[in-house]
Design a protein around this motif. Structure first.
Motif, short mmCIF file in Angstrom:
data_model
loop_
_atom_site.label_atom_id
_atom_site.label_comp_id
_atom_site.label_asym_id
_atom_site.label_seq_id
_atom_site.Cartn_x
_atom_site.Cartn_y
_atom_site.Cartn_z
N ASP A 104 5.80 4.26 6.23
CA ASP A 104 7.24 3.94 6.25
C ASP A 104 7.50 2.46 5.97
OD1 ASP A 104 6.23 3.00 8.68
OD2 ASP A 104 8.06 3.51 9.79
N ILE A 105 6.49 1.62 6.12
CA ILE A 105 6.72 0.19 5.87
C ILE A 105 7.01 -0.08 4.40
CG2 ILE A 105 5.27 -0.53 7.82
CD1 ILE A 105 3.16 -1.43 5.76
N LEU A 106 6.66 0.88 3.54
CA LEU A 106 6.88 0.68 2.11
C LEU A 106 8.36 0.61 1.77
CD1 LEU A 106 4.09 3.01 0.70
CD2 LEU A 106 4.06 0.53 0.94
N GLU A 107 9.19 1.21 2.63
CA GLU A 107 10.64 1.22 2.40
C GLU A 107 11.33 0.02 3.04
OE1 GLU A 107 11.77 3.53 0.38
OE2 GLU A 107 9.75 4.37 0.33
N THR A 130 1.89 4.82 -5.67
CA THR A 130 3.02 4.18 -6.34
C THR A 130 3.04 2.68 -6.07
OG1 THR A 130 4.30 6.22 -6.13
CG2 THR A 130 5.55 4.20 -6.51
N LEU A 131 2.75 2.33 -4.82
CA LEU A 131 2.69 0.91 -4.45
C LEU A 131 1.62 0.19 -5.27
CD1 LEU A 131 3.29 -1.53 -2.49
CD2 LEU A 131 1.50 -0.59 -1.04
N THR A 132 0.44 0.77 -5.34
CA THR A 132 -0.66 0.14 -6.08
C THR A 132 -0.31 -0.02 -7.55
OG1 THR A 132 -2.24 1.10 -4.53
CG2 THR A 132 -3.11 0.39 -6.66
N GLN A 181 8.13 -13.28 -5.49
CA GLN A 181 8.37 -12.88 -4.11
C GLN A 181 8.15 -11.38 -3.92
OE1 GLN A 181 11.74 -14.43 -2.02
NE2 GLN A 181 11.73 -16.31 -3.20
N GLU A 182 8.61 -10.58 -4.90
CA GLU A 182 8.39 -9.14 -4.81
C GLU A 182 6.89 -8.84 -4.84
OE1 GLU A 182 10.02 -6.73 -7.97
OE2 GLU A 182 9.36 -4.88 -7.02
N TYR A 183 6.18 -9.54 -5.72
CA TYR A 183 4.73 -9.33 -5.83
C TYR A 183 4.05 -9.60 -4.49
CZ TYR A 183 -0.14 -10.12 -7.11
OH TYR A 183 -1.51 -10.07 -7.15
N TYR A 184 4.33 -10.75 -3.89
CA TYR A 184 3.70 -11.08 -2.61
C TYR A 184 4.08 -10.10 -1.51
CZ TYR A 184 1.35 -15.39 -3.87
OH TYR A 184 0.50 -16.30 -4.40
N SER A 185 5.34 -9.68 -1.49
CA SER A 185 5.79 -8.73 -0.48
C SER A 185 5.01 -7.42 -0.59
CB SER A 185 7.29 -8.48 -0.63
OG SER A 185 7.72 -7.50 0.27
N LEU A 186 4.84 -6.93 -1.83
CA LEU A 186 4.12 -5.67 -2.02
C LEU A 186 2.63 -5.82 -1.74
CD1 LEU A 186 5.89 -4.24 -5.20
CD2 LEU A 186 6.30 -3.68 -2.80
N VAL A 187 2.05 -6.96 -2.12
CA VAL A 187 0.63 -7.19 -1.84
C VAL A 187 0.41 -7.22 -0.32
CG1 VAL A 187 -1.19 -8.95 -1.94
CG2 VAL A 187 0.06 -8.32 -4.00
N GLU A 188 1.37 -7.80 0.39
CA GLU A 188 1.28 -7.85 1.86
C GLU A 188 1.29 -6.43 2.44
OE1 GLU A 188 1.08 -10.02 5.46
OE2 GLU A 188 1.35 -10.95 3.52
N LYS A 189 2.18 -5.58 1.94
CA LYS A 189 2.24 -4.20 2.41
C LYS A 189 0.95 -3.45 2.07
CE LYS A 189 7.23 -3.99 2.19
NZ LYS A 189 8.42 -3.54 1.49
N GLN A 190 0.44 -3.68 0.87
CA GLN A 190 -0.79 -3.04 0.45
C GLN A 190 -1.94 -3.45 1.39
OE1 GLN A 190 -2.33 -4.32 -3.39
NE2 GLN A 190 -2.92 -2.22 -3.87
N PHE A 217 10.62 -6.36 4.53
CA PHE A 217 10.03 -7.56 5.13
C PHE A 217 9.11 -8.25 4.12
CE2 PHE A 217 7.22 -4.03 6.36
CZ PHE A 217 6.02 -4.48 5.85
N ASP A 218 8.71 -9.47 4.47
CA ASP A 218 7.82 -10.25 3.61
C ASP A 218 6.40 -10.32 4.15
OD1 ASP A 218 9.84 -11.42 1.63
OD2 ASP A 218 10.73 -11.91 3.56
N SER A 219 6.27 -10.10 5.46
CA SER A 219 4.95 -10.16 6.07
C SER A 219 4.96 -9.27 7.31
CB SER A 219 4.62 -11.61 6.46
OG SER A 219 3.30 -11.72 6.90
N TYR A 220 3.77 -8.77 7.69
CA TYR A 220 3.67 -7.86 8.82
C TYR A 220 2.53 -8.32 9.71
CZ TYR A 220 4.15 -3.25 11.09
OH TYR A 220 4.40 -2.23 11.98
N LEU A 221 2.86 -8.73 10.93
CA LEU A 221 1.86 -9.19 11.87
C LEU A 221 1.77 -8.21 13.02
CD1 LEU A 221 2.88 -12.96 12.11
CD2 LEU A 221 0.95 -11.98 10.86
N THR A 222 0.53 -7.86 13.38
CA THR A 222 0.33 -6.93 14.49
C THR A 222 -0.10 -7.72 15.72
OG1 THR A 222 -0.37 -5.24 12.90
CG2 THR A 222 -0.91 -4.87 15.21
N LYS A 223 0.62 -7.50 16.82
CA LYS A 223 0.33 -8.18 18.09
C LYS A 223 -1.01 -7.69 18.63
CE LYS A 223 5.16 -8.64 19.55
NZ LYS A 223 6.16 -8.20 20.51
N PRO A 224 -1.74 -8.49 19.39
CA PRO A 224 -1.42 -9.88 19.74
C PRO A 224 -1.72 -10.81 18.57
CG PRO A 224 -3.53 -9.26 20.70
CD PRO A 224 -2.98 -8.03 20.03
#
Length: 194
Positions: A90-93, A156-158, A127-136, A96-103
């Motif tokens: 679901d994060i593909l939709e 599709t993301l790849t 910016q779109e490229y970096y956002s998608l690479v981050e999700k990948q 965001f620009d980055s995803y950090l998992t706690k802690p």
């Protein structure tokens, strides 16, 4: 915001101890604002906010809802989801620009904010490229090879990442290999021209 003022970072976190920890880590370098919920976050968001560190699970307005409202607004801030929620497809939709998992460690938070500020200088394609690479990368770190292979969304993301990489490579003068591509992007972020 003038060049002499530190960039503003908005911490949106409903756990006061966690928010204060992030504040202590960042306050020497940035103007830090803190919001305890989604509604307060939207009140504190203005053109000076460069980066939002957004908790995904909050009472009232969730981080997902706040993110949607930020993207529907005129703000061009970068947003990092900061969460204990295991990422799913679901994060593909999500915008965001980055995803950090706690802690999260101090150096990881600093690096993320620094990278997002750097990316704010890039054009929309980059910016779109970096956002998608981050999700990948986020999905590859949390999903099995079998799960990734079965996901049409991941395929599709790849494909989109490869298309953007090709477009950017052309824009940068036909950079072909990974090392040259990364080096060229780094040079761009340092202000060098091509």
């Amino acid at each position: 915001m003038s060049d002499s003022e530190p960039p503003a970072v908005l911490i949106v976190e409903d756990e006061p101890d966690v928010a204060e920890t992030y504040n202590l880590w960042l306050q020497d370098q940035y103007e830090v604002r803190m919001a305890g919920d989604g509604s307060e976050a939207l009140e504190l968001l203005d053109d000076d906010v460069a980066v939002v560190l957004l908790d995904r699970m909050m009472p009232g307005l969730s981080g997902d809802e706040v993110l949607e409202r930020i993207r529907d607004s005129d703000s061009d801030c970068r947003v990092a989801m900061v969460t204990a929620v295991e990422p799913d497809f679901d994060i593909l939709e999500m915008g965001f620009d980055s995803y950090l998992t706690k802690p999260i460690r101090s150096d990881e938070l600093h690096e993320t904010v620094s990278n997002l500020l750097e990316r704010s200088e890039y054009d929309d394609l980059l910016q779109e490229y970096y956002s998608l690479v981050e999700k990948q990368a986020t999905l590859e770190a949390t999903k099995s090879s079998a799960e990734l292979a079965e996901s049409e969304q991941y395929a599709t993301l790849t494909e989109r990442v490869e298309d953007l990489r090709g477009d950017l490579s052309q824009t940068l003068g036909g950079v072909e290999n990974d090392e040259d591509f990364i080096a060229t992007l780094r040079e761009l972020s340092n202000g060098d021209e091509h």
